[in-house]
Write a protein that holds these residues in place. Structure first.
Motif, PDB file in Angstrom:
ATOM      1  N   ALA A   9       2.813   6.690   4.906  1.00  0.00           N
ATOM      2  CA  ALA A   9       1.095   4.661   4.964  1.00  0.00           C
ATOM      3  C   ALA A   9       1.655   4.592   6.148  1.00  0.00           C
ATOM      4  N   LEU A  10       2.478   3.960   6.268  1.00  0.00           N
ATOM      5  CA  LEU A  10       2.520   2.199   7.275  1.00  0.00           C
ATOM      6  C   LEU A  10       2.366   2.635   8.707  1.00  0.00           C
ATOM      7  N   PHE A  55      -7.378   6.584   3.923  1.00  0.00           N
ATOM      8  CA  PHE A  55      -7.141   6.102   2.520  1.00  0.00           C
ATOM      9  C   PHE A  55      -6.076   4.694   3.342  1.00  0.00           C
ATOM     10  N   ALA A  56      -5.329   5.174   4.123  1.00  0.00           N
ATOM     11  CA  ALA A  56      -4.694   3.755   5.420  1.00  0.00           C
ATOM     12  C   ALA A  56      -5.573   3.631   6.274  1.00  0.00           C
ATOM     13  N   ALA A  57      -6.081   4.640   6.916  1.00  0.00           N
ATOM     14  CA  ALA A  57      -7.312   3.981   7.594  1.00  0.00           C
ATOM     15  C   ALA A  57      -8.652   2.879   7.530  1.00  0.00           C
ATOM     16  N   ALA A  80       1.228  -1.665   0.274  1.00  0.00           N
ATOM     17  CA  ALA A  80      -0.424   0.181   0.199  1.00  0.00           C
ATOM     18  C   ALA A  80       0.531   1.299  -0.146  1.00  0.00           C
ATOM     19  N   ASP A  81       0.430   2.014  -0.385  1.00  0.00           N
ATOM     20  CA  ASP A  81       0.931   3.332  -0.173  1.00  0.00           C
ATOM     21  C   ASP A  81      -0.206   5.112   0.251  1.00  0.00           C
ATOM     22  N   GLY A  82      -0.091   5.514  -0.331  1.00  0.00           N
ATOM     23  CA  GLY A  82      -1.580   6.888  -0.009  1.00  0.00           C
ATOM     24  C   GLY A  82      -3.165   6.899  -0.926  1.00  0.00           C
ATOM     25  N   LYS A 129       8.469   0.706   2.548  1.00  0.00           N
ATOM     26  CA  LYS A 129       8.939   0.995   1.302  1.00  0.00           C
ATOM     27  C   LYS A 129       7.821   0.758   0.579  1.00  0.00           C
ATOM     28  N   ASP A 130       7.704   1.926  -0.170  1.00  0.00           N
ATOM     29  CA  ASP A 130       6.963   1.939  -1.538  1.00  0.00           C
ATOM     30  C   ASP A 130       7.343   1.311  -2.593  1.00  0.00           C
ATOM     31  N   LEU A 131       6.505   0.002  -2.739  1.00  0.00           N
ATOM     32  CA  LEU A 131       6.281  -0.950  -3.745  1.00  0.00           C
ATOM     33  C   LEU A 131       5.337  -0.880  -4.538  1.00  0.00           C
ATOM     34  N   THR A 132       4.554   0.249  -4.612  1.00  0.00           N
ATOM     35  CA  THR A 132       3.176   0.083  -4.737  1.00  0.00           C
ATOM     36  C   THR A 132       3.229   0.184  -6.106  1.00  0.00           C
ATOM     37  N   GLY A 133       3.147  -0.695  -7.977  1.00  0.00           N
ATOM     38  CA  GLY A 133       3.093  -0.331  -8.988  1.00  0.00           C
ATOM     39  C   GLY A 133       4.186  -1.350  -9.407  1.00  0.00           C
ATOM     40  N   HIS A 134       4.823  -1.739  -8.406  1.00  0.00           N
ATOM     41  CA  HIS A 134       6.530  -2.440  -8.515  1.00  0.00           C
ATOM     42  C   HIS A 134       5.508  -4.104  -9.287  1.00  0.00           C
ATOM     43  N   SER A 135       6.834  -4.804  -9.891  1.00  0.00           N
ATOM     44  CA  SER A 135       6.274  -5.736 -10.144  1.00  0.00           C
ATOM     45  C   SER A 135       6.404  -6.556  -9.133  1.00  0.00           C
TER      46      SER A 135
END
Length: 134
Positions: free
Chosen positions: A95-96, A67-69, A12-14, A117-123
């Motif tokens: 977000a964490l 969104f995080a909540a 997740a991210d925001g 770590k922001d991994l949204t959108g990563h493979s």
């Protein structure tokens, strides 16, 4: 990080949220994407103390916090219903931090680990690599 088979991974991210499940029985994670989940951002007003105004125009951060909540609420409900028995959360640092404020004690008890770590959108392969190296 060693993942048991069947563990759920939340990324997740925001603004984005994805769920995966580990299907591997060995030390190398193998993730399968789970169906998209609807995150309720209306019920969970994480930033109730923050008001957007000309002096504090950061409504975007308030939306990300809500969104995080909403993500935390969704995960809490699935844990309480027994649908998640092992959980790894990978989220952008802000977000964490917001997610942690909303963890239910049952979620904390089944939490395998967190990766800030922001991994949204990563493979999927990049997410698997991040888990294996954590």
């Amino acid at each position: 990080m060693q993942l048991p088979k069947g563990a759920t991974i939340a990324v997740a991210d925001g603004e984005k949220f994805n769920l995966f499940q580990n299907v591997s029985e060995d030390a190398i994670p193998k993730l399968n994407a789970l169906a998209e989940a609807d995150v309720d951002t209306e019920t969970n007003n994480a930033s109730a103390g923050r008001k957007s105004s000309s002096a504090n125009p950061d409504q975007g951060q308030a939306n990300e916090d809500n969104f995080a909540a909403g993500i935390a609420d969704l995960l809490n409900q699935r844990v309480l219903k027994g649908r998640i028995t092992g959980l790894v959360i990978i989220a952008a640092p802000k977000a964490l931090g917001e997610l942690r404020k909303h963890y239910h004690k049952e979620l904390v008890s089944i939490l395998i680990g967190e990766i800030s770590k922001d991994l949204t959108g990563h493979s999927v392969q990049e997410i698997e690599k991040a888990i294996a190296s954590a």
